[in-house]
Write an enzyme that holds these catalytic residues in place. Structure first.
Site, PDB file in Angstrom:
ATOM      1  N   GLY A  51       0.884  -1.162  -0.034  1.00 14.37           N
ATOM      2  CA  GLY A  51       0.022   0.128   0.022  1.00 14.37           C
ATOM      3  C   GLY A  51       0.952   1.204  -0.076  1.00 14.37           C
ATOM      4  CD  GLU A 151      -2.125   2.338  -3.562  1.00  9.62           C
ATOM      5  OE1 GLU A 151      -1.524   1.638  -4.265  1.00  9.62           O
ATOM      6  OE2 GLU A 151      -1.704   2.317  -2.342  1.00  9.62           O
ATOM      7  CG  LEU A 238      14.513  11.615 -13.561  1.00  8.50           C
ATOM      8  CD1 LEU A 238      15.805  12.452 -14.211  1.00  8.50           C
ATOM      9  CD2 LEU A 238      13.331  11.805 -14.464  1.00  8.50           C
ATOM     10  N   GLY A 240      16.457   4.639 -11.831  1.00  8.26           N
ATOM     11  CA  GLY A 240      17.762   4.553 -11.609  1.00  8.26           C
ATOM     12  C   GLY A 240      18.597   5.752 -12.030  1.00  8.26           C
ATOM     13  CB  THR A 265       8.886  -3.308  -5.570  1.00  5.26           C
ATOM     14  OG1 THR A 265       8.985  -4.342  -6.396  1.00  5.26           O
ATOM     15  CG2 THR A 265       7.205  -3.558  -4.977  1.00  5.26           C
ATOM     16  N   GLY A 268       9.924   4.265  -4.889  1.00  2.00           N
ATOM     17  CA  GLY A 268       9.272   5.637  -5.082  1.00  2.00           C
ATOM     18  C   GLY A 268       8.546   6.044  -3.681  1.00  2.00           C
ATOM     19  CG  ASP A 269       5.433   3.845  -2.256  1.00  2.00           C
ATOM     20  OD1 ASP A 269       4.957   4.793  -2.813  1.00  2.00           O
ATOM     21  OD2 ASP A 269       5.063   2.478  -2.227  1.00  2.00           O
TER      22      ASP A 269
HETATM   23  N1  LIG Z   1      18.200   1.021  -9.895  1.00  4.58           N
HETATM   24  C1  LIG Z   1      18.095   2.018  -8.998  1.00  4.58           C
HETATM   25  N2  LIG Z   1      19.393   2.360  -8.308  1.00  4.58           N
HETATM   26  C2  LIG Z   1      19.413   3.540  -7.497  1.00  4.58           C
HETATM   27  N3  LIG Z   1      18.346   4.093  -7.030  1.00  4.58           N
HETATM   28  C3  LIG Z   1      17.230   3.797  -7.697  1.00  4.58           C
HETATM   29  C4  LIG Z   1      16.926   2.690  -8.427  1.00  4.58           C
HETATM   30  N4  LIG Z   1      15.750   2.757  -9.013  1.00  4.58           N
HETATM   31  C5  LIG Z   1      15.067   3.698  -8.095  1.00  4.58           C
HETATM   32  N5  LIG Z   1      15.676   4.466  -7.491  1.00  4.58           N
HETATM   33  C6  LIG Z   1      15.630   5.512  -6.615  1.00  4.58           C
HETATM   34  O1  LIG Z   1      14.182   5.596  -6.133  1.00  4.58           O
HETATM   35  C7  LIG Z   1      13.615   6.922  -6.665  1.00  4.58           C
HETATM   36  C8  LIG Z   1      12.154   6.433  -7.249  1.00  4.58           C
HETATM   37  O2  LIG Z   1      12.074   5.435  -8.151  1.00  4.58           O
HETATM   38  P1  LIG Z   1      10.991   5.623  -9.428  1.00  4.58           P
HETATM   39  O3  LIG Z   1      11.418   4.399 -10.157  1.00  4.58           O
HETATM   40  O4  LIG Z   1      11.391   6.862  -9.918  1.00  4.58           O
HETATM   41  O5  LIG Z   1       9.771   5.703  -8.452  1.00  4.58           O
HETATM   42  P2  LIG Z   1       8.462   4.981  -8.913  1.00  4.58           P
HETATM   43  O6  LIG Z   1       8.609   3.414  -8.250  1.00  4.58           O
HETATM   44  O7  LIG Z   1       7.501   5.758  -8.569  1.00  4.58           O
HETATM   45  O8  LIG Z   1       8.423   4.846 -10.416  1.00  4.58           O
HETATM   46  C9  LIG Z   1      14.729   7.467  -7.827  1.00  4.58           C
HETATM   47  O9  LIG Z   1      14.543   8.642  -7.732  1.00  4.58           O
HETATM   48  C10 LIG Z   1      16.029   6.982  -7.415  1.00  4.58           C
HETATM   49  O10 LIG Z   1      16.347   7.737  -6.343  1.00  4.58           O
END
Ligand SMILES: Nc1ncnc2c1ncn2[C@@H]1O[C@H](COP(=O)(O)OP(=O)(O)O)[C@@H](O)[C@H]1O
Ligand SMILES: [Mg+2]
Length: 322
Positions: A51, A151, A238, A240, A265, A268-269
């Protein structure tokens, strides 16, 4: 980027209200996803706490913020499971309502390539009403910052934003799961928007760049469009590649923290929870986002959402100066 922003981990004393969803995620890994009408064999069922709002609350509490969660669980064993995990993270669950019927659940299948299908059953999350918000108002506004995602019923989210904004809290809205048409009152009562790159592109009707080259975008133009949309402050994550912070006329490019990602997973949260904790403790938006890039990178190194979140000590140990 220096690791000195990790020093903020010692200064996250602020208080946060989070209103929204708590789900139990039921996940089965299969070789391939079943076609309509088909049955396939899967591996063992895993139950994990999820959640978006519960994840955000857990992340903020684990790194030291004072967090109170608002929402509803059902009358089932999943309710105990959800509440126990929140308490374990240090979240105050005393204002969470219990309503008749099942708790929120998500049924997920993941194939060998990591492709998934997800069915969300709102359950008790759908019962979080404007009445409940009004009854909980004293506790809700007794915080520095409010965190919201989508949600929960839109009218409830909007009522929370209005109540807390008028009481002087900073309101951080995560437009996820993505909704294109946000009520004008919700935009007006929210101070900061947090979205990922795809949500931003849809919201502002900006074409996604070829080759995923988000750095090729004209970010001052994005900032202008974001201001016109109603937000002077916003964070665009963004994946990674890190994130971009818009704070009035200033734009900050926050670098990602390099890790060997196992499961992103809930990253973002974790990011959102950290920004809530940072803002509640009086830190600037860009500083909070810089810390969030460490906290969310830590979350990428473990399985699950809440299950992968680190404490301040764990994150300092993982990334601190050797
Ligand atoms: N592979 C990764 N390596 C390092 N940091 C990551 C990676 N994936 C996500 N993050 C971190 O998590 C934050 C959120 O991920 P993101 O994919 O943008 O959110 P969501 O899950 O909402 O799509 C990114 O801004 C980054 O700081
Ligand atoms: Mg993403």
């Amino acid at each position: 980027m220096s690791a000195s922003c990790l020093d903020l981990l010692d200064h996250l004393h602020g208080s946060v209200s989070v209103v929204g969803s708590m789900n139990v995620d039921y996940t089965v890994v299969t070789e391939r996803l079943p076609k309509p009408g088909e049955t396939v064999n899967g591996g063992p069922l895993t139950l994990l706490p999820g959640g978006k709002s519960a994840n955000q609350a857990s992340a903020a509490a684990r790194i030291g913020a004072q967090v109170r969660m608002f929402g509803a669980v059902g009358e089932d064993t999943n309710a105990d499971f959800l509440l126990e995990h929140l308490r374990d993270a240090g979240v105050d669950t005393s204002h969470i309502a219990a309503v008749a019927g099942p708790s929120g659940t998500t049924v997920i299948t993941v194939d060998a390539n990591g492709e998934n299908t997800i069915v969300y059953s709102a359950g008790s999350n759908g019962e979080v009403s404007v009445d409940y918000v009004q009854q909980s108002s004293d506790a809700l506004v007794a915080a520095d910052v409010l965190g919201l995602c989508l949600e929960s019923p839109m009218e409830t989210v909007t009522a929370c934003a209005r109540l807390c904004h008028d009481a002087g809290l900073k309101v951080l809205l995560n437009d996820s799961p993505f909704v294109a048409e946000l009520p004008a009152e919700l935009i007006e009562a929210s101070d900061i928007l947090l979205v990922n790159e795809h949500e931003m592109a849809q919201l502002l009707d900006i074409a996604e760049p070829d080759d995923d080259d988000w750095d090729g975008l004209d970010w001052s133009d994005v900032a202008r469009q974001m201001h016109d949309f109603g937000f002077n402050q916003a964070i665009i994550t963004l994946g990674g590649d890190g994130s971009v912070v818009i704070d009035g006329d200033d734009i900050y490019r926050i670098a990602p923290v390099a890790v060997e990602a196992i499961d992103t997973t809930g990253c973002g949260d974790a990011f959102m929870g950290t920004v809530l904790a940072g803002l509640a403790s009086g830190h600037a938006l860009a500083d909070s986002a810089q810390l969030a890039s460490y906290v969310s990178a830590y979350a990428a190194t473990g399985f699950g959402a809440q299950a992968s979140y680190g404490t301040a000590a764990q994150i300092r140990e993982r990334f601190g100066a050797k």
